[in-house]
Design a protein around this motif. Structure first.
Motif, PDB file in Angstrom:
ATOM      1  N   GLY A 161       0.835  -0.885   0.027  1.00  0.00           N
ATOM      2  CA  GLY A 161      -0.132   0.069  -0.083  1.00  0.00           C
ATOM      3  C   GLY A 161       0.647   1.246   0.284  1.00  0.00           C
ATOM      4  O   GLY A 161       0.210   2.326  -0.067  1.00  0.00           O
ATOM      5  N   TRP A 162       2.292   1.642  -0.079  1.00  0.00           N
ATOM      6  CA  TRP A 162       2.656   2.368   0.327  1.00  0.00           C
ATOM      7  C   TRP A 162       3.147   2.600  -0.848  1.00  0.00           C
ATOM      8  O   TRP A 162       4.093   3.385  -1.427  1.00  0.00           O
ATOM      9  N   VAL A 163       3.353   1.739  -2.222  1.00  0.00           N
ATOM     10  CA  VAL A 163       3.368   2.106  -3.514  1.00  0.00           C
ATOM     11  C   VAL A 163       1.557   2.111  -3.908  1.00  0.00           C
ATOM     12  O   VAL A 163       1.159   1.297  -4.416  1.00  0.00           O
ATOM     13  N   TYR A 164       1.579   4.003  -4.095  1.00  0.00           N
ATOM     14  CA  TYR A 164       0.387   4.555  -4.508  1.00  0.00           C
ATOM     15  C   TYR A 164      -0.441   4.549  -5.301  1.00  0.00           C
ATOM     16  O   TYR A 164      -2.037   3.879  -5.107  1.00  0.00           O
ATOM     17  N   HIS A 165       0.238   3.878  -6.578  1.00  0.00           N
ATOM     18  CA  HIS A 165      -0.215   4.019  -7.768  1.00  0.00           C
ATOM     19  C   HIS A 165      -0.844   2.546  -8.179  1.00  0.00           C
ATOM     20  O   HIS A 165      -1.368   2.583  -9.453  1.00  0.00           O
ATOM     21  N   GLY A 166       0.166   1.648  -6.590  1.00  0.00           N
ATOM     22  CA  GLY A 166      -0.258   0.347  -6.802  1.00  0.00           C
ATOM     23  C   GLY A 166       1.351  -0.521  -7.483  1.00  0.00           C
ATOM     24  O   GLY A 166       2.003   0.020  -8.744  1.00  0.00           O
ATOM     25  N   CYS A 167       1.185  -1.919  -7.014  1.00  0.00           N
ATOM     26  CA  CYS A 167       3.234  -2.564  -7.585  1.00  0.00           C
ATOM     27  C   CYS A 167       2.340  -4.010  -8.010  1.00  0.00           C
ATOM     28  O   CYS A 167       0.884  -4.928  -6.804  1.00  0.00           O
ATOM     29  N   LEU A 168       2.121  -4.138  -9.336  1.00  0.00           N
ATOM     30  CA  LEU A 168       1.529  -5.681 -10.151  1.00  0.00           C
ATOM     31  C   LEU A 168       2.953  -6.125  -9.070  1.00  0.00           C
ATOM     32  O   LEU A 168       3.837  -6.198  -8.983  1.00  0.00           O
ATOM     33  N   MET A 169       2.562  -7.657  -9.303  1.00  0.00           N
ATOM     34  CA  MET A 169       4.226  -8.668  -9.157  1.00  0.00           C
ATOM     35  C   MET A 169       3.786  -9.636 -10.102  1.00  0.00           C
ATOM     36  O   MET A 169       2.333 -10.120 -10.480  1.00  0.00           O
ATOM     37  N   GLY A 170       4.893 -10.539  -9.928  1.00  0.00           N
ATOM     38  CA  GLY A 170       4.541 -11.719 -10.995  1.00  0.00           C
ATOM     39  C   GLY A 170       5.793 -12.289 -11.499  1.00  0.00           C
ATOM     40  O   GLY A 170       6.729 -11.449 -10.731  1.00  0.00           O
ATOM     41  N   ASN A 171       5.695 -13.445 -12.378  1.00  0.00           N
ATOM     42  CA  ASN A 171       7.067 -13.802 -12.601  1.00  0.00           C
ATOM     43  C   ASN A 171       7.838 -13.306 -13.740  1.00  0.00           C
ATOM     44  O   ASN A 171       7.461 -11.936 -14.242  1.00  0.00           O
ATOM     45  N   VAL A 172       9.067 -13.354 -14.107  1.00  0.00           N
ATOM     46  CA  VAL A 172       9.770 -12.867 -15.219  1.00  0.00           C
ATOM     47  C   VAL A 172       9.710 -12.749 -16.400  1.00  0.00           C
ATOM     48  O   VAL A 172       9.278 -11.842 -16.902  1.00  0.00           O
ATOM     49  N   PRO A 173       9.493 -14.237 -16.674  1.00  0.00           N
ATOM     50  CA  PRO A 173       9.000 -14.231 -18.179  1.00  0.00           C
ATOM     51  C   PRO A 173       7.668 -13.175 -18.434  1.00  0.00           C
ATOM     52  O   PRO A 173       7.740 -12.841 -19.562  1.00  0.00           O
ATOM     53  N   ASP A 174       6.711 -13.521 -17.152  1.00  0.00           N
ATOM     54  CA  ASP A 174       5.411 -12.322 -17.670  1.00  0.00           C
ATOM     55  C   ASP A 174       6.073 -10.953 -18.148  1.00  0.00           C
ATOM     56  O   ASP A 174       5.165 -10.442 -19.113  1.00  0.00           O
ATOM     57  N   ALA A 175       6.773 -10.716 -17.327  1.00  0.00           N
ATOM     58  CA  ALA A 175       6.842  -9.157 -17.176  1.00  0.00           C
ATOM     59  C   ALA A 175       8.024  -9.158 -18.960  1.00  0.00           C
ATOM     60  O   ALA A 175       7.335  -7.819 -19.611  1.00  0.00           O
ATOM     61  N   ALA A 176       8.756 -10.204 -19.615  1.00  0.00           N
ATOM     62  CA  ALA A 176       9.282  -9.889 -20.638  1.00  0.00           C
ATOM     63  C   ALA A 176       8.314 -10.028 -21.519  1.00  0.00           C
ATOM     64  O   ALA A 176       7.626  -9.355 -22.465  1.00  0.00           O
ATOM     65  N   LYS A 177       7.055 -10.683 -21.630  1.00  0.00           N
ATOM     66  CA  LYS A 177       6.126 -10.860 -22.562  1.00  0.00           C
ATOM     67  C   LYS A 177       4.848  -9.711 -22.413  1.00  0.00           C
ATOM     68  O   LYS A 177       4.261  -9.696 -23.272  1.00  0.00           O
ATOM     69  N   LEU A 178       4.993  -9.668 -21.472  1.00  0.00           N
ATOM     70  CA  LEU A 178       4.306  -8.282 -21.630  1.00  0.00           C
ATOM     71  C   LEU A 178       4.770  -7.074 -22.094  1.00  0.00           C
ATOM     72  O   LEU A 178       4.025  -6.657 -23.400  1.00  0.00           O
ATOM     73  N   LEU A 179       5.595  -6.643 -21.445  1.00  0.00           N
ATOM     74  CA  LEU A 179       6.147  -5.386 -22.720  1.00  0.00           C
ATOM     75  C   LEU A 179       6.641  -5.941 -24.588  1.00  0.00           C
ATOM     76  O   LEU A 179       6.020  -4.882 -24.988  1.00  0.00           O
TER      77      LEU A 179
END
Length: 294
Positions: free
Chosen positions: A175-193
């Motif tokens: 909650g200290w990240v006020y715009h929100g903080c997504l979490m997930g694995n590393v492959p999905d971060a690459a696949k998102l971009l």
């Protein structure tokens, strides 16, 4: 020796990586890229207008997303860092905004650039109000479902952070990240971009808008950037021998990341790199090394 969790996807379809797919990480400020994608998709669909001033405010959604609205950031507040370090519960949204805005804006909208997590908090609130959907739901419908990403979720509780690969994050309230903080694995971060740059999330006109760059100068000491700028939810410029780099870095308690698309290498590459520590230049340099292998 630094341990990296990384994943690479080339334009020709090759995928490879190191580290466990079951390891989950906070995406930190890479979340801004997801917020921007949602905003551009809603704009494409006629749900909102990026260039209409927000109700009661002098700035537009585009200016919030590009960090040109003139808003300060809570990172400047000593009291904020002290409260986080003490393990206190996150402040209310209004208390945070009051503390940040106590000395007013930094400049008139459109007349400068200043990185602002508060601006992205307001951007998230606006896209939620315009669409009638939560950011979590928007991320799922606009990003995760089209790309088949299963690991990504919005962190809202310390219990969720306790399951992350970076141990110290388990003592931190997202909650200290006020715009929100997504979490997930590393492959999905690459696949998102990669999904963004392969045209699977938004159309070419919207993607071009995201890459309208505000120039911010040259090299940064201790980091591989040789040219810097910011678009809409995208850090943009050039990194050493890898050439152009477009994506986002992020950092928080105990871990940092760099998720970038390198269009100038022979087989254009998208790299997500996560590691322990507090210096974003470390995963950025590793991303450049991986890009240089192509």
């Amino acid at each position: 020796m630094t341990t990296f969790h990384s994943y690479c996807i080339s334009a020709s379809g090759e995928e490879w990586g190191q580290g466990s797919e079951s390891a989950l990480f906070p995406y930190w400020s890479f979340t801004k890229t997801a917020i921007a994608i949602c905003a551009l998709k809603l704009s494409e669909n006629g749900v909102l207008n990026l260039d209409t001033t927000l109700d009661g405010e002098p700035f537009t959604l585009r200016q919030l997303l590009a960090h040109t609205a003139g808003l300060p950031d809570y990172g400047i507040l000593k009291s904020y860092h002290e409260a986080v370090a003490a393990g206190e519960a996150p402040w209310s949204r209004d208390d945070l905004l009051s503390a940040v805005m106590a000395k007013g804006t930094l400049f008139n909208p459109g007349e400068g650039w200043a990185y602002s997590n508060v601006g992205y908090m307001l951007a998230r609130e606006h896209i939620e109000a315009a669409s009638g959907l939560s950011f979590s739901r928007l991320t799922d419908e606009i990003i995760c479902q089209p790309l088949g990403l299963k690991s990504i979720t919005l962190a809202t509780t310390p219990d969720q952070f306790s399951r992350l690969h970076c141990e110290a994050a388990g003592h931190y309230h997202p909650g200290w990240v006020y715009h929100g903080c997504l979490m997930g694995n590393v492959p999905d971060a690459a696949k998102l971009l990669q999904g963004l740059f392969s045209g699977r999330l938004i159309g070419p006109k919207a993607l071009a808008q995201m890459q309208v760059r505000y120039p911010l100068g040259g090299a940064i000491e201790g980091r591989p950037w040789t040219e810097c700028g910011y678009g809409i939810g995208l850090m943009m410029g050039a990194m050493a021998q890898a050439g152009r780099a477009v994506g986002h870095s992020g950092g928080g308690p105990s871990c940092v990341n760099a998720v970038y698309h390198f269009p100038d290498v022979k087989d254009p590459l998208t790299v997500a790199c996560f590691t322990a520590g507090s210096h974003e230049g470390v995963p950025e340099a590793e991303a450049v090394r991986l890009a240089g292998e192509r």
